[in-house]
Design a protein around this motif. Structure first.
Motif, PDB file in Angstrom:
ATOM      1  N   LYS A  89       0.816  -1.216   0.000  1.00  0.00           N
ATOM      2  CA  LYS A  89       0.000   0.000   0.000  1.00  0.00           C
ATOM      3  C   LYS A  89       0.852   1.269   0.000  1.00  0.00           C
ATOM      4  O   LYS A  89       0.341   2.362   0.251  1.00  0.00           O
ATOM      5  CB  LYS A  89      -0.922   0.006   1.226  1.00  0.00           C
ATOM      6  N   THR A  94       2.660   2.180  -5.523  1.00  0.00           N
ATOM      7  CA  THR A  94       1.388   1.911  -6.210  1.00  0.00           C
ATOM      8  C   THR A  94       1.176   2.868  -7.375  1.00  0.00           C
ATOM      9  O   THR A  94       0.603   2.496  -8.406  1.00  0.00           O
ATOM     10  CB  THR A  94       0.216   2.017  -5.224  1.00  0.00           C
ATOM     11  N   SER A 101      -2.843  -1.617  -5.254  1.00  0.00           N
ATOM     12  CA  SER A 101      -1.945  -2.349  -4.367  1.00  0.00           C
ATOM     13  C   SER A 101      -0.977  -3.166  -5.220  1.00  0.00           C
ATOM     14  O   SER A 101      -1.291  -3.549  -6.350  1.00  0.00           O
ATOM     15  CB  SER A 101      -2.722  -3.266  -3.415  1.00  0.00           C
TER      16      SER A 101
END
Length: 441
Positions: A89, A94, A101
């Motif tokens: 995360k 990302t 994720s």
């Protein structure tokens, strides 16, 4: 402030620490490599070429996105697949791969296990395409093909993990070819642990020679290798491809006898001074029983300071330079040890933990891809005072930068510390990236 999650320092109760700082990432410097890769077209090359053979319509993460995730992890020194679980995360990672994720450790492990001989060919094709893009920005005048091998220590029941007598350890014995000028890793091949240094070198080297003779005819090629590569097949290959070479020969009685006159001269030179360093150079023509023709051998005989013994260095070559220059050209290959050390320590070339030899070979090529991209980034866009720094030092300076991530309707804003020590250099790097002009296909 969340009092329960706040840590007070016993040495100074006025200092407190918690993890409530907000949406932060500790690797904001990866944005520079991200910009470099996109400008050079590397991400497009990967997405067009790379795909594992087994297809799954329900797979959430594409093969190219997982390879990119892996590369960014290596750039930031998150070498193990387990690191993916901790970064899943991370607001920067990302965004780099455009996902909510990251792929987890089990997903990455399945990704590696899908690879086979077809993906090996894809990695080599990717490196070739990327090299063409890099050379369109900065075409070298000369490439020195430095051959060497090393040991990748392995522990367990890996296929091909065998004992190597030279290193007195078990593992793999890969063959490597770097460019002595630019540090680029031109070619790499994983081999079982018990093979000799020169085994398979002719087949390993020929695709490289074909590429440069076809794509880069104006680049001068030279070849260097230590005595582990002193075999007639390599001399023949170099001569058949009009390739200049300098390869060290193992000392033997015949070579010492042909250099005896120079050896006597060195004794005469040092007769009245047995303490100081002294050296003499020379050359002769020599033909071993297995050679197809006589060849030039340049030599150096030296008496180290404070010693009475003489040390010999013999170099077989087709170069026309004077012996001292030929020997110096060969000795400059000492930088290879630094290239290999950086590859193994800073890019984890030793990550060969799979039980499958083919999977380990694919992993090695993926790490080689990460090494080359970082080296191209260092060479093409870093300020001059940073170009000579090792990867681990550069990580601490310009990759490991904390940033708060803010989102707006249209933008992702990465807010770094106002007191960042390398702000001026980072501005210069982004300027250099914007002014790259690669010839993309």
């Amino acid at each position: 402030m969340d009092i329960l999650n706040t840590i007070s320092l016993e040495s100074n109760s006025c200092f407190k620490m918690n993890f409530n700082g907000g949406n932060l990432s500790s690797d904001a410097g990866l944005l520079m490599i991200y910009g470099f890769m996109r400008t050079m077209g590397f991400e497009d090359i990967i997405s067009k070429i790379f795909a594992t053979p087994r297809k799954d319509p329900f797979r959430k993460h594409s093969d190219s996105s997982m390879l990119l995730q892996f590369l960014y992890q290596v750039f930031a020194a998150y070498f193990t697949d387990d690191c993916a679980d901790h970064l899943r995360k991370d607001p920067l990672f990302t965004r780099l791969v455009d996902k909510d994720s990251l792929a987890s450790q089990p997903t990455l492990s399945r990704f590696w296990n899908r690879m086979d001989d077809s993906t090996l060919g894809q990695f080599l094709a990717i490196l070739k395409k990327m090299r063409k893009a890099v050379y369109s920005v900065s075409m070298p005048r000369e490439v020195i093909l430095d051959l060497d091998s090393t040991l990748l220590t392995a522990y367990g029941q890996q296929e091909g993990r065998l004992f190597n007598f030279h290193y007195h350890d078990s593992g793999y014995h890969p063959l490597l070819c770097y460019d002595g000028h630019t540090h680029d890793l031109i070619q790499i091949q994983l081999r079982t642990g018990n093979v000799y240094s020169s085994d398979g070198t002719v087949d390993f080297l020929q695709p490289v020679l074909n590429e440069y003779r076809t794509e880069y005819k104006d680049i001068r090629l030279k070849l260097r290798g230590d005595s582990g590569f002193a075999i007639p097949a390599i001399y023949d290959q170099a001569e058949d491809n009009n390739l200049s070479y300098a390869i060290r020969l193992k000392q033997n009685a015949a070579l010492v006898r042909l250099a005896a006159e120079a050896d006597e001269q060195l004794y005469d030179m040092t007769r009245e001074d047995q303490i100081s360093y002294a050296v003499i150079y020379g050359e002769f023509e020599y033909k071993a029983a297995t050679w197809r023709q006589p060849r030039r051998v340049c030599f150096k005989i030296e008496k180290p300071a404070g010693q009475m013994t003489h040390l010999y260095t013999f170099i077989v070559t087709n170069m026309v330079s004077i012996p001292r220059c030929v020997v110096q050209f060969y000795c400059d290959r000492g930088g290879m040890e630094n290239f290999i050390k950086e590859s193994k320590n800073d890019f984890d070339f030793s990550a060969v933990s799979s039980s499958s030899f083919t999977v380990n070979e694919n992993r090695l090529l993926a790490h080689a891809l990460a090494y080359n991209i970082f080296n191209w980034f260092r060479r093409l866009v870093l300020p001059a005072k940073m170009k000579h720094l090792e990867a681990d030092t550069l990580r601490l300076m310009i990759i490991k930068i904390a940033a708060r991530v803010r989102y707006s309707a249209r933008y992702y804003i990465f807010e770094c510390a106002r007191s960042c020590a390398w702000k001026q250099e980072i501005d210069q790097i982004f300027w250099s990236i914007r002014h790259l002009n690669p010839q993309l296909e």
